[in-house]
Write an enzyme that holds these catalytic residues in place. Structure first.
Site, mmCIF file in Angstrom:
data_model
loop_
_atom_site.group_PDB
_atom_site.id
_atom_site.type_symbol
_atom_site.label_atom_id
_atom_site.label_comp_id
_atom_site.label_asym_id
_atom_site.label_seq_id
_atom_site.Cartn_x
_atom_site.Cartn_y
_atom_site.Cartn_z
ATOM 1 N N GLY A 141 -9.223 -21.950 93.985
ATOM 2 C CA GLY A 141 -9.854 -23.000 93.176
ATOM 3 C C GLY A 141 -9.793 -24.336 93.898
ATOM 4 O O GLY A 141 -10.798 -25.044 94.039
ATOM 5 N N GLY A 154 -1.457 -23.922 91.417
ATOM 6 C CA GLY A 154 -0.071 -23.496 91.174
ATOM 7 C C GLY A 154 0.812 -23.842 92.360
ATOM 8 O O GLY A 154 0.374 -23.769 93.498
ATOM 9 N N ASP A 157 0.371 -15.567 95.225
ATOM 10 C CA ASP A 157 -0.236 -14.246 94.989
ATOM 11 C C ASP A 157 -0.696 -13.536 96.260
ATOM 12 O O ASP A 157 -0.984 -12.356 96.235
ATOM 13 C CB ASP A 157 -1.467 -14.386 94.082
ATOM 14 C CG ASP A 157 -1.077 -14.785 92.680
ATOM 15 O OD1 ASP A 157 0.107 -14.668 92.351
ATOM 16 O OD2 ASP A 157 -1.959 -15.213 91.916
ATOM 17 N N SER A 192 -0.375 -20.314 97.812
ATOM 18 C CA SER A 192 -0.508 -19.488 96.612
ATOM 19 C C SER A 192 0.494 -18.349 96.705
ATOM 20 O O SER A 192 0.589 -17.699 97.752
ATOM 21 C CB SER A 192 -1.932 -18.921 96.548
ATOM 22 O OG SER A 192 -1.979 -17.842 95.650
ATOM 23 N N GLN A 194 23.248 -10.651 111.639
ATOM 24 C CA GLN A 194 22.643 -9.333 111.390
ATOM 25 C C GLN A 194 22.149 -9.241 109.950
ATOM 26 O O GLN A 194 21.396 -8.348 109.602
ATOM 27 C CB GLN A 194 23.648 -8.223 111.700
ATOM 28 C CG GLN A 194 23.726 -7.978 113.198
ATOM 29 C CD GLN A 194 24.796 -6.993 113.598
ATOM 30 O OE1 GLN A 194 25.384 -6.319 112.762
ATOM 31 N NE2 GLN A 194 25.054 -6.915 114.884
ATOM 32 N N GLN A 235 9.698 -16.202 90.032
ATOM 33 C CA GLN A 235 9.051 -15.771 91.277
ATOM 34 C C GLN A 235 8.513 -16.937 92.084
ATOM 35 O O GLN A 235 8.349 -16.855 93.290
ATOM 36 C CB GLN A 235 7.874 -14.848 90.950
ATOM 37 C CG GLN A 235 8.289 -13.565 90.321
ATOM 38 C CD GLN A 235 7.124 -12.863 89.655
ATOM 39 O OE1 GLN A 235 6.299 -12.255 90.313
ATOM 40 N NE2 GLN A 235 7.046 -12.944 88.344
ATOM 41 N N ARG A 236 8.160 -18.003 91.407
ATOM 42 C CA ARG A 236 7.530 -19.131 92.100
ATOM 43 C C ARG A 236 8.511 -19.943 92.927
ATOM 44 O O ARG A 236 8.207 -20.398 94.007
ATOM 45 C CB ARG A 236 6.950 -20.102 91.061
ATOM 46 C CG ARG A 236 5.588 -19.774 90.645
ATOM 47 C CD ARG A 236 4.890 -20.989 90.077
ATOM 48 N NE ARG A 236 3.616 -20.575 89.530
ATOM 49 C CZ ARG A 236 2.549 -20.349 90.263
ATOM 50 N NH1 ARG A 236 2.593 -20.514 91.564
ATOM 51 N NH2 ARG A 236 1.427 -19.950 89.707
ATOM 52 N N ARG A 268 18.860 4.492 83.902
ATOM 53 C CA ARG A 268 17.758 3.938 83.109
ATOM 54 C C ARG A 268 16.463 3.838 83.898
ATOM 55 O O ARG A 268 16.464 3.910 85.122
ATOM 56 C CB ARG A 268 18.110 2.500 82.686
ATOM 57 C CG ARG A 268 18.935 2.434 81.456
ATOM 58 C CD ARG A 268 19.124 1.004 80.996
ATOM 59 N NE ARG A 268 20.047 1.030 79.876
ATOM 60 C CZ ARG A 268 21.025 0.165 79.682
ATOM 61 N NH1 ARG A 268 21.202 -0.820 80.535
ATOM 62 N NH2 ARG A 268 21.811 0.259 78.643
HETATM 63 P P1 ATP Z 1 -3.784 -20.864 91.882
HETATM 64 O O1 ATP Z 1 -4.119 -19.795 92.856
HETATM 65 O O2 ATP Z 1 -2.346 -21.154 91.818
HETATM 66 O O3 ATP Z 1 -4.412 -20.708 90.529
HETATM 67 P P2 ATP Z 1 -5.905 -22.672 92.467
HETATM 68 O O4 ATP Z 1 -6.076 -23.699 93.523
HETATM 69 O O5 ATP Z 1 -6.832 -21.508 92.508
HETATM 70 O O6 ATP Z 1 -4.391 -22.227 92.510
HETATM 71 P P3 ATP Z 1 -7.227 -23.822 90.171
HETATM 72 O O7 ATP Z 1 -6.674 -24.271 88.869
HETATM 73 O O8 ATP Z 1 -8.298 -22.809 90.165
HETATM 74 O O9 ATP Z 1 -5.975 -23.380 91.035
HETATM 75 O O10 ATP Z 1 -7.783 -25.102 90.960
HETATM 76 C C1 ATP Z 1 -6.988 -26.241 91.126
HETATM 77 C C2 ATP Z 1 -7.827 -27.487 90.948
HETATM 78 O O11 ATP Z 1 -8.873 -27.494 91.933
HETATM 79 C C3 ATP Z 1 -8.555 -27.572 89.624
HETATM 80 O O12 ATP Z 1 -7.723 -28.085 88.617
HETATM 81 C C4 ATP Z 1 -9.689 -28.525 89.943
HETATM 82 O O13 ATP Z 1 -9.246 -29.847 89.902
HETATM 83 C C5 ATP Z 1 -10.024 -28.153 91.381
HETATM 84 N N1 ATP Z 1 -11.176 -27.248 91.388
HETATM 85 C C6 ATP Z 1 -11.172 -25.913 91.210
HETATM 86 N N2 ATP Z 1 -12.433 -25.432 91.263
HETATM 87 C C7 ATP Z 1 -13.245 -26.481 91.458
HETATM 88 C C8 ATP Z 1 -14.660 -26.662 91.600
HETATM 89 N N3 ATP Z 1 -15.502 -25.627 91.546
HETATM 90 N N4 ATP Z 1 -15.129 -27.894 91.787
HETATM 91 C C9 ATP Z 1 -14.295 -28.942 91.850
HETATM 92 N N5 ATP Z 1 -12.966 -28.843 91.719
HETATM 93 C C10 ATP Z 1 -12.446 -27.651 91.522
#
Ligand code: ATP
Length: 819
Positions: free
Chosen positions: A169, A16, A215, A213, A720, A350-351, A250
Site C-alpha cells: 500500500g 504496519g 508478511d 512488512s 555456536q 510477532q511484530r 496435546r
Molecule cells: P502493510 O503491509 O503492513 O499493510 P501497507 O503499506 O500495505 O503495509 P496500507 O495501509 O495499505 O499499508 O498503506 C499505508 C498507507 O499508504 C495508507 O495509509 C495510505 O496513506 C498510503 N496509500 C496506500 N495506498 C495508496 C494509494 N493507492 N494512493 C495513495 N496512498 C496510498
C-alpha cells in the site's frame, strides 16, 4: 562509497511497523550524509508529510542557510569533513528515541513532522524494534488534496528525494505521488504557493521504495524487512509450546499473521517441524481437508508421536475460498481424534522485538542501495523498489512489483492457485515441497525397489546450527522415498568403530530445534585410514554419502573423490552440505550455522554495548571465533554497528592501530557532552598473533586517557548458538532436499552403466553452494581451485567489501580526514 550530487533526502516509514525499519532510517541517513546530502525524517508516515511543520518550525540549520560552505560532492577532504561534522547531530534523535517527543530541556517535536536529522541522531537505532519515527495509515494521503499538501510541505523544506519504507500500500502511494508530482507542482505554482525557482528546482520527485512488512508478501523480492524477525518470534513461541505439548501429549493450533501470504506460516511449519499447515496460496480441498488432516495427524500419533502442531495463516482458505479458522481446526482435532487441543493466537507479539541479525544487515544494505538509486534517478527512470534475491541486493521497478503482488490476491480470489504459487519466489514452492517431504508419512515408498538406496549421513568438524535440521529432513525424505538413512556417528572415526545406526522417522522428530550435532562430529579426515574407510563403505553397502560440515567435510570429499581410483566403494554419489559458523567453505555465500552464529553475536553485543555505555565512555573489544575467515567478525560488525573490525584476511599492523586510536579519540571528542557512549570493536581471534585482544584492549585504554576506557569480552563457543535460527533451519531443509535429489539422480545414472564396476563421474562428488541468486552444484575437483587450503577458506570472499561499509557507516574516512 563514492560521492554524488547533493540532494535533500527524507525518509518515512508507513503501513504496519516491522523490525528493521530503524535500520533502514539509520542507513539512509548515514549514506545520504556521506554522499553530501542533507537528511530528514518524516514522522508518522504519509500523515506526517500531509501535516508538515507548523509555522515557526521550519528548519534554519541547513548547511547552506547557516552560511557554511556546502559539503560539495567532489570537494576537498576538509570540505567533506566540515559537511560531515556539521551534519553530526541536530538533537532530534533523542526526542524520537525517548518516545515522547518532549525533552526536559524544552525541545519538543510538537507541530513538527518533517524533522532534520544528522549522523548521531540515528545512533544506536539498530537494536530497537518497530519504527522510532512512527508510522500511520493516512486517509488524507489517499486523496489528491492530501498529496498536494504533502508536496507543498516537502517543497517548503526543500526536500527533493523521498525514501519510503512500507508494504505494498505504501509503495503504491509512493508511485501515485511520483506520477502526480509534476501536476502537483504546477498547481502549487499556479496558486502562488511556491516560487518560480521552487517550481523549477522541484520539477521532479525522486522516490525509492523499501519493503518493510512482516508478511514477506511482496513479489520480486525474496525477503521483506521485518519478516525474518517475525519468523524468529513465531519460532520462539512454537519452540516453547513444543515442550508443553509433548508433556501433556496435546495438540496446539497456532494462528500466525499473513492475510494474503502464507510465508510466515509455511516457514514456521518447516522450521518447527509442524504436522500440518494452512496457507492461502495452497488451499486444501474444501470437502476433504478435515479428513486429510485427521488421517495425517493420526498416522503420526500411531507411530508414537506425543505432540501435534498445526499452523494456520490468518488468511488461510479452502478451495472454495471459505476461511479456515484455528478454532474450527481445534474442534475437528478434539472431536474426531479426541486430542486435547488448544488454540494459541500469536497476534502482535510477532511484530515486535529486537531485530534479528538479518533484519539489521539487509535493511542496511538496502538503505545504502536506496540512496544510490536516488542519486542515479533521472526524470526518465522508473521509481525503484529495492529487493533481494538470495544474496544480491536488487533494484526492480516499483510498480511492477506492486502489480505482481496484487496479482497473487487476485489469483487466489479467482481460484487460480497455481498462478498464486508461481508469483511467489522459487523458495516458497520449494519450502512447501520440503514441508510435505518432511511431514507426510506415506503408506508405500514412492520409488521402485531398484532405485532405493542406503544413504550414509555424517557430521564433520565443529557443530553448527541447522546440522540436525538437515539430517532430519534427509531422514524423512529418505523414508518417504524408500531409501534407508544411516547415521555415522563421530565422523570417520565413528565409521571405523562401526558407530553406525539406521535412523527412524520418529527418532529425528525434535531435531529441527536442536543445536549442536545429534550425530556427533569429528575432525579426522578419511585418510586416517582410507582403505579401512572404503572397506566400511563396502561392508555397509552405501549407495550415497551426505557429509554435513565445514572445511573438513570439503577436504574429506576431495580425498574420497581422489580415492575412487583405488577404491570402488567410493564410486557412489557423495555430497557436502556446508555447515560451519565460520562460513569458510569456498564458493558458497552461506553455510548452515552462520546465521545462528551471527544472531548469537548480535545478542551478546547488544548486551555488551548496553553495559559499555552504562557507566562511562567505553570501547569493548569483542573477540569472535571463525578460524582464518573473517566472515562472522565482519558481518557481526555490520549487524551491530561496530566501529572497527579486525580479520585474519587483512591482519593487524601498527599503522592500522595508530589510525584506529586516532579515529576513536576524534570520535569520542565529537560526542555530545554529558552522555556516555559505548562502542564495539570486533576482532577475529586469529587476526594477529602479536596484536592480541588483550594487547589491543590495553592499548585503547592507555590511549583513551580521560576520553574513553576499554574492556574486552571473548564470545568463544557461545557463537555456536543455542537453538538454531529459523533461517538456518529452513535453509537446512531446502538444501538437504536438493542434496537428496542430486544423489538420487546420480545413483540412477550409475545404475545405467553396463559394466559391473561402476565408475562415478567427477561431478557426482560435489558441494552444494549458494551463489548470488542461485543454488549451484560445484564438483569437488573444481572447488579445489577456489580454495586456499593453507588458510582453510575460499580464495575470494564475497563479504570482504563489507568491511569498508562498516567503516563508512561510522564515518571513519571523514573523521580521519579531519585535520
Ligand atoms: P502493510 O503491509 O503492513 O499493510 P501497507 O503499506 O500495505 O503495509 P496500507 O495501509 O495499505 O499499508 O498503506 C499505508 C498507507 O499508504 C495508507 O495509509 C495510505 O496513506 C498510503 N496509500 C496506500 N495506498 C495508496 C494509494 N493507492 N494512493 C495513495 N496512498 C496510498
Amino acid at each position: 562509497m563514492s560521492n554524488g550530487k547533493k540532494m535533500k533526502v527524507a525518509v518515512l516509514t508507513s503501513g504496519g511497523d516491522s523490525a528493521g525499519m530503524n535500520a533502514v532510517v539509520r542507513a539512509v541517513v548515514k549514506t545520504a550524509i556521506i554522499k553530501g546530502c542533507e537528511t530528514w525524517i518524516v514522522r508518522e508516515g504519509y500523515e506526517g508529510l500531509v501535516r508538515g511543520n507548523s509555522e515557526g518550525h521550519r528548519h534554519t540549520n541547513s548547511v547552506a542557510e547557516k552560511g557554511h560552505t556546502s559539503p560539495r560532492v567532489k570537494g576537498t577532504e576538509s570540505q567533506e569533513t566540515e559537511g560531515f561534522v556539521h551534519n553530526l547531530r541536530f538533537g532530534d534523535g533523542e526526542l524520537l528515541k525517548d518516545g515522547t517527543g518532549d525533552h526536559p530541556g524544552g525541545r519538543t517535536l510538537k507541530g513538527r513532522y518533517i524533522v532534520r536529522v544528522g549522523w548521531d541522531d540515528v545512533r544506536g537505532w539498530f537494536s530497537e524494534g518497530g519504527t522510532l519515527i512512527g508510522t500511520a495509515r493516512s486517509v488524507a494521503f489517499r486523496t489528491r488534496e492530501g498529496r498536494l499538501t504533502g508536496a507543498h510541505n516537502m517543497i517548503k523544506e526543500g526536500i527533493d528525494a523521498l525514501v519510503v519504507c512500507g508494504g505494498d500500500g505504501s509503495l503504491t502511494g509512493a508511485d501515485v505521488f511520483r506520477a502526480e508530482w509534476p501536476g502537483l507542482v504546477n498547481e502549487l505554482h499556479n496558486e502562488g504557493k511556491i516560487t518560480d525557482e521552487q517550481a523549477t528546482k522541484h520539477a521532479h520527485l525522486k522516490i525509492v521504495g523499501l519493503v518493510g512488512s512482516i508478511d514477506n508478501d511482496m513479489s520480486m523480492t525474496d525477503l521483506t524487512i521485518g519478516a525474518p524477525t517475525a519468523l524468529h518470534r513465531i519460532c520462539e513461541s512454537i519452540d516453547n509450546i513444543n515442550s508443553t505439548a509433548y508433556s501433556h501429549s496435546r495438540a496446539f493450533v497456532l494462528e500466525v499473521m499473513g492475510r494474503h501470504c502464507g510465508w510466515l506460516a509455511l516457514m514456521a511449519a518447516v522450521s518447527c517441524g509442524a504436522d500440518f499447515v494452512f496457507i492461502p496460496e495452497n488451499p486444501p480441498d474444501a470437502d476433504k481437508w478435515a479428513d486429510e488432516m485427521c488421517t495425517m495427524i493420526q498416522s503420526h500419533r500411531d507411530i508414537g508421536k506425543r505432540k501435534t502442531i498445526v499452523i494456520v495463516a490468518e488468511g488461510a482458505l479452502d478451495s472454495k475460498l471459505q476461511p479456515i479458522r484455528a478454532e474450527q481446526v481445534k474442534d475437528i482435532l478434539s472431536e474426531r481424534l479426541g486430542l486435547d487441543t488448544r488454540v494459541t493466537t500469536l497476534g502482535h507479539t510477532q511484530r515486535g522485538g529486537r531485530p534479528c541479525a538479518f533484519d539489521r544487515i539487509l535493511p542496511t544494505l538496502q538503505g545504502i542501495e536506496a540512496v544510490e538509486a536516488l542519486l542515479d534517478a533521472t526524470p526518465d527512470t522508473p521509481s525503484y523498489m529495492i529487493g533481494v534475491r538470495e544474496n544480491k541486493i536488487t533494484r526492480v521497478p516499483l510498480m511492477e512489483a506492486v502489480k505482481m503482488t496484487r496479482e497473487v490476491a487476485q489469483a487466489i480470489s479467482e481460484k487460480d492457485f497455481e498462478k498464486a504459487m508461481s508469483l511467489r519466489d522459487p523458495e516458497f514452492r520449494e519450502s512447501l515441497q520440503g514441508f510435505f517431504a518432511t511431514s507426510r508419512l506415506e503408506n508405500e515408498p514412492r520409488l521402485p525397489h531398484h532405485l532405493r538406496m542406503r544413504v550414509a549421513i555424517m557430521h564433520i568438524g565443529a557443530p553448527a546450527g541447522g546440522m540436525n535440521a538437515a539430517t532430519r529432513a534427509i531422514v524423512r525424505y529418505c523414508i518417504r522415498q524408500g531409501h534407508k538413512p544411516f547415521a555415522i556417528h563421530n565422523g570417520f572415526v565413528g565409521l571405523l568403530d562401526d558407530n553406525v545406526h539406521q535412523l527412524s522417522w520418529l527418532g529425528v522428530d525434535n531435531w529441527t530445534t536442536r543445536g549442536g550435532s545429534e550425530l556427533g562430529t569429528n575432525r579426522k579426515l578419511p585418510d586416517v585410514d582410507l582403505g579401512a574407510v572404503a572397506a566400511k563403505f563396502q561392508q555397509y553397502n552405501y549407495h550415497a554419502l551426505i557429509m554435513i560440515g565445514g572445511f573438513e567435510a570439503f577436504s574429506s570429499l576431495q580425498i574420497l573423490e581422489q580415492g575412487r581410483k583405488h577404491y570402488p566403494a567410493f564410486n557412489i554419489p557423495m555430497v557436502h552440505l556446508p555447515a560451519t559458523i565460520s562460513n569458510n567453505v569456498p564458493m558458497t555465500e552461506f553455510s548452515l550455522g552462520s546465521d545462528t552464529s551471527l544472531n548469537a553475536l548480535v545478542d551478546a553485543c547488544d548486551a555488551i554495548k548496553q553495559s559499555a555505555s552504562a557507566s562511562r565512555n567505553r570501547v569493548f573489544v569483542v573477540e569472535t571465533q571463525g578460524g582464518k575467515c573473517g566472515y562472522i567478525a565482519t558481518m557481526g560488525a555490520l549487524a551491530t554497528g561496530a566501529c572497527i573490525v579486525y580479520t585474519p584476511e587483512r591482519g593487524i599492523d601498527l599503522d592500522m592501530l595508530r589510525n584506529d586510536v586516532k579515529f576513536l579519540k576524534r570520535r569520542y571528542a565529537l560526542d555530545a557532552k554529558g552522555k556516555n557512549e559505548g562502542r564495539l570493536v570486533i576482532r577475529n581471534e586469529v587476526s594477529s598473533d602479536v596484536y592480541t585482544t588483550e594487547v589491543i584492549t590495553k592499548m585503547f585504554k592507555e590511549e583513551g586517557g580521560a576520553l574513553f576506557d576499554s574492556r574486552s569480552a571473548s564470545l568463544g563457543h557461545t557463537l555456536q548458538g543455542g537453538i538454531p535460527s529459523p533461517t538456518d533451519r529452513t535453509r537446512a531443509v531446502r538444501l538437504s532436499l536438493k542434496c537428496m535429489n542430486f544423489v538420487e539422480k546420480h545413483h540412477e545414472q550409475l545404475l545405467k552403466q553396463q559394466s559391473r564396476s561402476k565408475q562415478a563421474p567427477p561431478e557426482s562428488a560435489a558441494i552444494i553452494t549458494v551463489q548470488g541468486t542461485s543454488v549451484e552444484w560445484v564438483p569437488v575437483q573444481d572447488m579445489v581451485e577456489h580454495a586456499d587450503m593453507k588458510n582453510r577458506r575460499g580464495k575470494k570472499a564475497w563479504w570482504e567489501g563489507h568491511r569498508e561499509l562498516v567503516e563508512a557507516l561510522v564515518g571513519r574516512p571523514q573523521i580521519l580526514a579531519k585535520g
